[in-house]
Design an enzyme around this catalytic site. Structure first.
Site, PDB file in Angstrom:
ATOM      1  N   CYS A 122     -10.903   9.719   3.932  1.00 50.65           N
ATOM      2  CA  CYS A 122      -9.905   9.431   4.959  1.00 50.65           C
ATOM      3  C   CYS A 122     -10.128  10.381   6.118  1.00 50.65           C
ATOM      4  O   CYS A 122     -10.812  11.390   5.973  1.00 50.65           O
ATOM      5  CB  CYS A 122      -8.489   9.574   4.410  1.00 50.65           C
ATOM      6  SG  CYS A 122      -7.275   8.726   5.463  1.00 50.65           S
ATOM      7  N   CYS A 124      -7.339  11.488   8.016  1.00 46.59           N
ATOM      8  CA  CYS A 124      -6.085  12.129   8.445  1.00 46.59           C
ATOM      9  C   CYS A 124      -6.036  13.636   8.244  1.00 46.59           C
ATOM     10  O   CYS A 124      -5.345  14.335   8.970  1.00 46.59           O
ATOM     11  CB  CYS A 124      -4.879  11.459   7.795  1.00 46.59           C
ATOM     12  SG  CYS A 124      -4.804  11.653   6.010  1.00 46.59           S
ATOM     13  N   CYS A 132      -5.029   8.148  10.140  1.00 48.74           N
ATOM     14  CA  CYS A 132      -6.154   7.896   9.237  1.00 48.74           C
ATOM     15  C   CYS A 132      -7.332   7.207   9.929  1.00 48.74           C
ATOM     16  O   CYS A 132      -8.356   6.941   9.308  1.00 48.74           O
ATOM     17  CB  CYS A 132      -5.687   7.063   8.045  1.00 48.74           C
ATOM     18  SG  CYS A 132      -4.303   7.829   7.170  1.00 48.74           S
ATOM     19  N   LYS A 204      -2.020   0.399  -0.965  1.00 43.74           N
ATOM     20  CA  LYS A 204      -1.371   1.683  -0.692  1.00 43.74           C
ATOM     21  C   LYS A 204      -0.200   1.432   0.239  1.00 43.74           C
ATOM     22  O   LYS A 204      -0.371   0.898   1.333  1.00 43.74           O
ATOM     23  CB  LYS A 204      -2.382   2.632  -0.052  1.00 43.74           C
ATOM     24  CG  LYS A 204      -1.759   3.933   0.405  1.00 43.74           C
ATOM     25  CD  LYS A 204      -2.825   4.942   0.790  1.00 43.74           C
ATOM     26  CE  LYS A 204      -2.189   6.175   1.399  1.00 43.74           C
ATOM     27  NZ  LYS A 204      -3.187   7.185   1.761  1.00 43.74           N
ATOM     28  N   ARG A 214       1.613  15.797   2.595  1.00 40.01           N
ATOM     29  CA  ARG A 214       1.296  16.055   4.004  1.00 40.01           C
ATOM     30  C   ARG A 214       1.501  17.524   4.335  1.00 40.01           C
ATOM     31  O   ARG A 214       0.834  18.051   5.217  1.00 40.01           O
ATOM     32  CB  ARG A 214       2.103  15.114   4.898  1.00 40.01           C
ATOM     33  CG  ARG A 214       1.616  13.670   4.695  1.00 40.01           C
ATOM     34  CD  ARG A 214       2.375  12.644   5.489  1.00 40.01           C
ATOM     35  NE  ARG A 214       1.958  11.296   5.071  1.00 40.01           N
ATOM     36  CZ  ARG A 214       2.554  10.182   5.452  1.00 40.01           C
ATOM     37  NH1 ARG A 214       3.581  10.231   6.276  1.00 40.01           N
ATOM     38  NH2 ARG A 214       2.109   9.012   5.017  1.00 40.01           N
ATOM     39  N   ARG A 226       2.628   5.593   9.708  1.00 36.26           N
ATOM     40  CA  ARG A 226       1.453   4.871   9.204  1.00 36.26           C
ATOM     41  C   ARG A 226       1.742   3.403   8.899  1.00 36.26           C
ATOM     42  O   ARG A 226       0.977   2.747   8.211  1.00 36.26           O
ATOM     43  CB  ARG A 226       0.945   5.546   7.929  1.00 36.26           C
ATOM     44  CG  ARG A 226       0.604   7.014   8.072  1.00 36.26           C
ATOM     45  CD  ARG A 226      -0.452   7.404   7.044  1.00 36.26           C
ATOM     46  NE  ARG A 226      -0.513   8.810   6.716  1.00 36.26           N
ATOM     47  CZ  ARG A 226      -0.949   9.780   7.509  1.00 36.26           C
ATOM     48  NH1 ARG A 226      -1.335   9.497   8.746  1.00 36.26           N
ATOM     49  NH2 ARG A 226      -0.995  11.029   7.094  1.00 36.26           N
ATOM     50  N   GLU A 242      -4.496  -7.776  -0.708  1.00 35.71           N
ATOM     51  CA  GLU A 242      -5.271  -6.570  -0.388  1.00 35.71           C
ATOM     52  C   GLU A 242      -6.300  -6.298  -1.484  1.00 35.71           C
ATOM     53  O   GLU A 242      -7.445  -5.953  -1.215  1.00 35.71           O
ATOM     54  CB  GLU A 242      -4.348  -5.349  -0.267  1.00 35.71           C
ATOM     55  CG  GLU A 242      -3.657  -5.183   1.073  1.00 35.71           C
ATOM     56  CD  GLU A 242      -4.602  -4.638   2.153  1.00 35.71           C
ATOM     57  OE1 GLU A 242      -5.783  -4.390   1.885  1.00 35.71           O
ATOM     58  OE2 GLU A 242      -4.120  -4.471   3.288  1.00 35.71           O
ATOM     59  N   LYS A 257      -0.844   2.882  -5.594  1.00 28.12           N
ATOM     60  CA  LYS A 257      -0.199   4.079  -5.067  1.00 28.12           C
ATOM     61  C   LYS A 257       0.980   3.751  -4.180  1.00 28.12           C
ATOM     62  O   LYS A 257       0.813   2.883  -3.328  1.00 28.12           O
ATOM     63  CB  LYS A 257      -1.263   4.829  -4.262  1.00 28.12           C
ATOM     64  CG  LYS A 257      -0.805   6.080  -3.616  1.00 28.12           C
ATOM     65  CD  LYS A 257      -1.951   6.660  -2.847  1.00 28.12           C
ATOM     66  CE  LYS A 257      -1.432   7.894  -2.146  1.00 28.12           C
ATOM     67  NZ  LYS A 257      -2.335   8.347  -1.138  1.00 28.12           N
ATOM     68  N   SER A 283       2.609  12.968  -4.630  1.00 26.83           N
ATOM     69  CA  SER A 283       3.249  14.278  -4.446  1.00 26.83           C
ATOM     70  C   SER A 283       4.773  14.217  -4.552  1.00 26.83           C
ATOM     71  O   SER A 283       5.388  15.083  -5.175  1.00 26.83           O
ATOM     72  CB  SER A 283       2.830  14.859  -3.098  1.00 26.83           C
ATOM     73  OG  SER A 283       3.138  13.962  -2.048  1.00 26.83           O
ATOM     74  N   TYR A 322      -0.522  15.371 -10.430  1.00 26.86           N
ATOM     75  CA  TYR A 322      -0.433  16.830 -10.300  1.00 26.86           C
ATOM     76  C   TYR A 322       0.003  17.470 -11.615  1.00 26.86           C
ATOM     77  O   TYR A 322      -0.036  18.680 -11.766  1.00 26.86           O
ATOM     78  CB  TYR A 322       0.515  17.189  -9.146  1.00 26.86           C
ATOM     79  CG  TYR A 322       0.048  16.568  -7.836  1.00 26.86           C
ATOM     80  CD1 TYR A 322      -0.984  17.153  -7.104  1.00 26.86           C
ATOM     81  CD2 TYR A 322       0.587  15.366  -7.370  1.00 26.86           C
ATOM     82  CE1 TYR A 322      -1.450  16.564  -5.934  1.00 26.86           C
ATOM     83  CE2 TYR A 322       0.124  14.770  -6.205  1.00 26.86           C
ATOM     84  CZ  TYR A 322      -0.886  15.377  -5.496  1.00 26.86           C
ATOM     85  OH  TYR A 322      -1.360  14.780  -4.350  1.00 26.86           O
TER      86      TYR A 322
HETATM   87  C1  PBG Z   1      -4.797  10.348   2.814  1.00 28.67           C
HETATM   88  C2  PBG Z   1      -3.981  10.411   1.564  1.00 28.67           C
HETATM   89  C3  PBG Z   1      -2.607  10.613   1.407  1.00 28.67           C
HETATM   90  C4  PBG Z   1      -2.365  10.709   0.047  1.00 28.67           C
HETATM   91  C5  PBG Z   1      -3.582  10.520  -0.583  1.00 28.67           C
HETATM   92  N1  PBG Z   1      -4.568  10.313   0.361  1.00 28.67           N
HETATM   93  C6  PBG Z   1      -1.553  10.830   2.423  1.00 28.67           C
HETATM   94  C7  PBG Z   1      -1.055   9.744   3.244  1.00 28.67           C
HETATM   95  O1  PBG Z   1      -1.508   8.607   3.211  1.00 28.67           O
HETATM   96  O2  PBG Z   1      -0.172  10.065   4.030  1.00 28.67           O
HETATM   97  C8  PBG Z   1      -1.029  10.980  -0.592  1.00 28.67           C
HETATM   98  C9  PBG Z   1      -1.088  11.635  -1.930  1.00 28.67           C
HETATM   99  C10 PBG Z   1       0.181  12.232  -2.401  1.00 28.67           C
HETATM  100  O3  PBG Z   1       1.255  12.078  -1.807  1.00 28.67           O
HETATM  101  O4  PBG Z   1       0.121  12.909  -3.439  1.00 28.67           O
HETATM  102  N2  PBG Z   1      -4.628   9.222   3.581  1.00 28.67           N
END
Ligand code: PBG
Length: 332
Positions: A122, A124, A132, A204, A214, A226, A242, A257, A283, A322
């Site tokens: 990515c 970002c 991104c 996603k 982030r 986004r 998708e 995700k 996260s 995690y």
């Molecule tokens: C990058 C990316 C993100 C996450 C994984 N790859 C952040 C986003 O899309 O904002 C999120 C992972 C997480 O929250 O643990 N694009």
């Protein structure tokens, strides 16, 4: 057969019986641990909203990887935190970028024998604007901007090839540009990386649950959000489109995700598509559970394992989490 001939409680009577008839299992080899690589040496900087998760310099990441290998984890998902960011995300496809150097160091360590090294693809974390893809501005207002799909593809493809060349076993595009899987496949093939699989974050969703990431990756968008590229959380059918599209473009595996708020999407993908399926317990899912653990409101071990089991039961073959290390400890 009805009660009293049927008594479902009969098979719940002892731990041994319950174990024998258990339908879904968790094992460390199906867990993947995310690592956030940063510049410097000897650095372990805890992410404030993610207790127990650190930004790690490469030397520390190697130690962490060795601990993960000893626990029997399946792999690592690597993110890079560059010192410098710019409009084009140059650090993402720099052969000497933070993730590329991290991959070379991890590949040279003993951990690489048992861990699959997955590199997130990515822009970002590397762009100054935090989006991104490539941003073009059409006016002076902060709302006058667009994320350029087709111009971003070339950069994502370059990122993927440079990560594969640095040692990534799998590349995992998370940007949500249309056509990125095809662009990445042909770029990988063109440099001879025909055997590098693509794990596509195919469906996603634009989610509030990425908030703590982030902070961990310093990748919050500087303006806007986004929602023009990540999916609307309301759309199950679109998620299937998708996925179908990414598979048609050559994705080898899928990543769903977030996980817990989207278990129905995982289940439907599992029922429809016969490819390996991962799910990312993101996260915010981790932070939310930890917030309750800190207050003593939930039993940490039981809540952690139950959340992971639910994701497996929904149909995920493997889980990026995690909690990977703690879960492996509990399962040992
Ligand atoms: C990058 C990316 C993100 C996450 C994984 N790859 C952040 C986003 O899309 O904002 C999120 C992972 C997480 O929250 O643990 N694009």
């Amino acid at each position: 057969m009805n009660f009293p001939a049927t008594r479902l409680r009969r098979l719940r009577a002892t731990p041994a019986l319950r174990s024998l008839v258990r339908e879904t299992h968790l094992h460390p080899g199906a867990l993947v641990y995310p690592l956030f690589l940063c510049e410097g040496e000897g650095i372990r900087r805890e992410v404030s909203s993610m207790p127990g998760v650190f930004n790690l310099s490469i030397d520390e990441a190697v130690k962490e990887a060795e601990a993960c290998a000893a626990l029997g984890l399946g792999g690592l998902l690597l993110f890079g935190l560059p010192d410098k960011k710019d409009e084009q995300g140059l650090g993402a496809y720099d052969s000497n970028g933070i993730t590329q150097r991290g991959l070379r160091a991890l590949k040279a360590s003993s951990a690489a024998q048992s861990l699959v090294l997955i590199a997130d693809v990515c822009l970002c974390e590397y762009t100054s604007h935090g989006h991104c893809g490539i941003v073009t501005r059409s006016g002076a207002n902060s709302a006058d901007y667009a994320i350029e799909n087709d111009a971003s593809l070339a950069l994502l493809a370059k990122t993927a090839t440079s990560l594969a060349e640095a040692g990534a076993d799998i590349v995992a595009p998370s940007d949500m540009m249309d056509g990125r899987v095809a662009a990445i496949r042909s770029a990988l093939d063109a440099v001879g990386k025909t055997n590098t699989p693509i794990l596509s974050y195919a469906s996603k969703f634009a989610s509030a649950f990425y908030g703590p990431f982030r902070e961990a990756a310093g990748s919050a968008p500087q303006f806007g959000d986004r929602r023009t590229y990540q999916m609307d959380g309301a759309n199950r059918r679109e998620a299937m489109r998708e996925i179908a599209q990414d598979l048609a473009e050559g994705a080898d595996m899928l990543l769903m995700k977030p996980a817990l708020p989207y278990l129905d999407i995982i289940r439907e993908a599992r029922d429809r598509f016969d490819v390996p399926l991962g799910a990312y317990q993101v996260s915010g899912e981790y932070a939310m559970l930890h917030a309750a653990f800190q207050r003593g409101w939930l039993d940490p071990e039981r809540a952690m394992l139950e959340s992971l089991l639910s994701i497996r039961r929904a149909g995920a073959d493997f889980i990026i989490t995690y909690f990977a290390k703690e879960a492996a400890h509990s399962l040992a």
